[in-house]
Design a protein around this motif. Structure first.
Motif, PDB file in Angstrom:
ATOM      1  N   LEU A 130      92.198  34.046 -16.000  1.00 10.67           N
ATOM      2  CA  LEU A 130      92.222  33.734 -14.585  1.00 10.67           C
ATOM      3  C   LEU A 130      93.405  32.815 -14.313  1.00 10.67           C
ATOM      4  O   LEU A 130      93.687  31.912 -15.094  1.00 10.67           O
ATOM      5  CB  LEU A 130      90.920  33.033 -14.176  1.00 10.67           C
ATOM      6  N   LEU A 131      94.086  33.037 -13.193  1.00 13.47           N
ATOM      7  CA  LEU A 131      95.191  32.191 -12.749  1.00 13.47           C
ATOM      8  C   LEU A 131      94.791  31.539 -11.443  1.00 13.47           C
ATOM      9  O   LEU A 131      94.390  32.226 -10.488  1.00 13.47           O
ATOM     10  CB  LEU A 131      96.461  33.026 -12.553  1.00 13.47           C
ATOM     11  N   VAL A 132      94.873  30.207 -11.368  1.00 16.17           N
ATOM     12  CA  VAL A 132      94.429  29.453 -10.202  1.00 16.17           C
ATOM     13  C   VAL A 132      95.601  28.657  -9.629  1.00 16.17           C
ATOM     14  O   VAL A 132      96.335  27.997 -10.380  1.00 16.17           O
ATOM     15  CB  VAL A 132      93.284  28.484 -10.573  1.00 16.17           C
TER      16      VAL A 132
ATOM     17  N   PRO B 293      93.113  38.225 -12.697  1.00 16.09           N
ATOM     18  CA  PRO B 293      92.811  37.851 -11.317  1.00 16.09           C
ATOM     19  C   PRO B 293      93.454  36.521 -10.931  1.00 16.09           C
ATOM     20  O   PRO B 293      93.648  35.638 -11.771  1.00 16.09           O
ATOM     21  CB  PRO B 293      91.283  37.748 -11.307  1.00 16.09           C
ATOM     22  N   VAL B 294      93.776  36.383  -9.651  1.00 16.40           N
ATOM     23  CA  VAL B 294      94.391  35.174  -9.108  1.00 16.40           C
ATOM     24  C   VAL B 294      93.435  34.555  -8.091  1.00 16.40           C
ATOM     25  O   VAL B 294      92.890  35.268  -7.238  1.00 16.40           O
ATOM     26  CB  VAL B 294      95.739  35.493  -8.419  1.00 16.40           C
ATOM     27  N   VAL B 295      93.234  33.242  -8.179  1.00 19.82           N
ATOM     28  CA  VAL B 295      92.415  32.534  -7.192  1.00 19.82           C
ATOM     29  C   VAL B 295      93.295  31.518  -6.474  1.00 19.82           C
ATOM     30  O   VAL B 295      93.942  30.680  -7.111  1.00 19.82           O
ATOM     31  CB  VAL B 295      91.214  31.811  -7.837  1.00 19.82           C
ATOM     32  N   VAL B 296      93.318  31.610  -5.141  1.00 18.08           N
ATOM     33  CA  VAL B 296      94.008  30.637  -4.306  1.00 18.08           C
ATOM     34  C   VAL B 296      92.944  29.712  -3.731  1.00 18.08           C
ATOM     35  O   VAL B 296      92.054  30.149  -2.997  1.00 18.08           O
ATOM     36  CB  VAL B 296      94.789  31.322  -3.170  1.00 18.08           C
TER      37      VAL B 296
ATOM     38  N   VAL C 151      91.763  40.332  -7.198  1.00 16.93           N
ATOM     39  CA  VAL C 151      91.688  41.107  -8.430  1.00 16.93           C
ATOM     40  C   VAL C 151      92.828  42.109  -8.380  1.00 16.93           C
ATOM     41  O   VAL C 151      92.788  43.088  -7.639  1.00 16.93           O
ATOM     42  CB  VAL C 151      90.327  41.805  -8.586  1.00 16.93           C
ATOM     43  N   THR C 152      93.866  41.836  -9.126  1.00 17.28           N
ATOM     44  CA  THR C 152      95.093  42.616  -9.049  1.00 17.28           C
ATOM     45  C   THR C 152      94.960  43.957  -9.746  1.00 17.28           C
ATOM     46  O   THR C 152      94.038  44.192 -10.521  1.00 17.28           O
ATOM     47  CB  THR C 152      96.253  41.841  -9.694  1.00 17.28           C
TER      48      THR C 152
END
Length: 294
Positions: A109-111, A139-142, A285-286
């Motif tokens: 996960l990338l935050v 997946p990326v979380v902003v 979710v890329t």
């Protein structure tokens, strides 16, 4: 997904980045995963505009110490939030986009925060955000706002494969938080020609859309029998529907591409609307990151 793969969080010394660190620390604890803080020393962002030559060695050392200082401070914050989570930190040179995408290659996960300093400042406003959303292998979380709400995990669904991957991510996220999963299927025929609209049996279309939605959530009802799953079929454009559903939510989850009006959700103006207007963290979710549910 848990184990050796880390939760990665971008750090730049800003308040939103520190809030992202807190969120990432709690998420790493839920996943029983290590947390890795990444500071980026982007010389182009730090260099004075009037000085086109490379920074002197002394200046580079000073900037490296500066970045290392706020990364260390945020690492201490992460340990305070989640004492049992292994925390590591690194400062890398390069562009924010290149560094974070490279780190994401081995992450689960990338935050990132919703705003920041230096090279992070344009993260949600241009090519950097689009590249990270489109190309991240996880997946990326902003993270938006402060703290966490106590509402549901909201998933955007449109029937596409990325939306199904986002639904899997959202179901696991809701289960790990003991939260309700609220799945929103927004659809509209407003762009159709009037004469076509008169020919289509819209009641039947709506019934078929709802049947697709119910079929999509059924495997997650079976996998998480104690998870409360709500579905909402909305005859509206997806952006206002998702922003409304995200009010008070713990997390809004969407795929990086989809069908119809949602197709450009994370690659253009529509994506910026969701990321700027949603009142909770947004998980993307890329296309490459579909393998990794929460």
């Amino acid at each position: 997904m848990s184990g050796d793969a880390a939760v990665i969080v971008g750090v730049d010394g800003s308040g939103p980045a520190t809030e992202a660190v807190r969120w990432a620390a709690r998420e790493a604890a839920r996943r029983a995963a290590p947390l890795r803080l990444v500071g980026v020393l982007d010389w182009a962002a730090f260099r004075p505009l009037a000085r086109l030559a490379d920074l002197e060695h002394r200046d580079r050392e000073r900037l490296h110490e500066h970045v290392s200082g706020f990364v260390t401070a945020d690492a201490d914050e992460a340990r305070a939030v989640a004492p049992d989570v292994p925390v590591s930190q690194v400062v890398r040179s390069g562009s924010v986009r290149e560094v974070l995408l490279a780190e994401a290659e081995t992450a689960q996960l990338l935050v990132v925060g919703s705003r920041g300093h230096g090279g992070f400042s344009g993260l949600l406003a241009g090519s950097t955000s689009r590249a990270i959303c489109a190309l991240s292998p996880c997946p990326v979380v902003v993270v938006r706002g402060e703290g966490e709400h106590d509402g549901p995990v909201v998933a955007a669904f449109d029937g596409s494969p990325p939306a199904r991957a986002a639904l899997a991510f959202a179901a696991a996220a809701a289960a790990s938080r003991d939260a309700t999963l609220h799945v929103v299927r927004a659809w509209t025929h407003d762009t159709a020609e009037a004469w076509i609209m008169d020919m289509v049996p819209w009641d039947q279309v709506e019934a078929e859309v709802d049947a697709e939605l119910q079929a999509a959530v059924q495997p997650w009802r079976a996998r998480y029998p104690e998870l409360r799953i709500e579905t909402e079929l909305v005859h509206a454009h997806p952006i206002p529907a998702l922003v409304r559903a995200a009010r008070g939510a713990r997390l809004l989850v969407t795929g990086s591409r989809g069908r119809g009006a949602i197709a450009g959700l994370l690659l253009g103006s529509v994506s910026q609307s969701v990321l700027h207007d949603a009142e909770c963290p947004v998980a993307i979710v890329t296309a490459r990151g579909e393998r990794a549910p929460a």
